[in-house]
Design a protein around this motif. Sequence first.
Motif, PDB file in Angstrom:
ATOM      1  N   MET A   1       1.037  -1.235   0.023  1.00  0.00           N
ATOM      2  CA  MET A   1       0.019   0.001  -0.045  1.00  0.00           C
ATOM      3  C   MET A   1       0.869   1.298   0.009  1.00  0.00           C
ATOM      4  N   GLU A   2       0.126   2.138   0.192  1.00  0.00           N
ATOM      5  CA  GLU A   2       1.055   3.845   0.029  1.00  0.00           C
ATOM      6  C   GLU A   2       2.061   3.758   1.398  1.00  0.00           C
ATOM      7  N   LYS A   3       1.859   3.071   2.470  1.00  0.00           N
ATOM      8  CA  LYS A   3       2.750   3.344   3.636  1.00  0.00           C
ATOM      9  C   LYS A   3       3.730   2.027   3.590  1.00  0.00           C
ATOM     10  N   SER A   4       4.800   2.205   3.412  1.00  0.00           N
ATOM     11  CA  SER A   4       5.756   1.383   3.694  1.00  0.00           C
ATOM     12  C   SER A   4       5.474   0.096   4.815  1.00  0.00           C
TER      13      SER A   4
END
Length: 175
Positions: free
Chosen positions: A117-120
Motif C-alpha cells: 500500500m502507500e505506507k511502507s
Amino acid sequence: MRRKEGLNNMTKAIPSRELRTEDNLHYVKFGSEESFILANKGLTDWTQAMNPNVDDGVQYIGEKNAESNLMGYAPNVSYGGTAYPSDKFAAWLYSVGKEEKVGEKFTEVEVETWNEMEKSGEFKAYQRIYEVQPDNPGSGEGGGKLALEGTFAQKGSVTIGKFDISTKTFTADGE
C-alpha cells in the motif's frame, strides 16, 4: 486513442514484479493469543474454495441456453500438514481435533506481500473468521508423521483492508 490511455492506466495499477504463490501469508489469532502470529510450520496445504451457490434459473422458450445466477458463496479452506508441536497454530489445531472441541474459531488475515500500500510495510489484506472442522486430528501410519487435515469453514463475509507487517495490525478499508 482513449482505449490506449485506459489500458496504460490499468497496467500502472498492477504490480510490476512477477506474482508468486508464496507471497500470500496467513496471519492468525486464536484461543488466548492476543496478537496475530504467522501460520507457518506444520501446515503444507491451505487451499481455498469459494463454493458458489447458484440458481440454475430457467430456460426461456426463445433461447438455446438456460441462465445460471450466482446467489452467494459458502467459502472454506481445505487444510493439511503435520502436527508440529513448536508451531503455536499447528499445535492448537492438533488440540482442537484430539480433544474433539466443537465450535473453535480463529481470525485469519491473508496478506498479499506483493501488493504494498502507500505506507511502507502495509499490504493489501483480507480478514476472515473460520471455524475449525478437523477430519484427521493428528494420526497416521506407523513410523510416519502425525497428519492434520480438515476444513476451515468461513463464518460471515470477508473484510477487505490492509495489514501492517511490523505492528501485526489489520485495518479495514474505510476506517
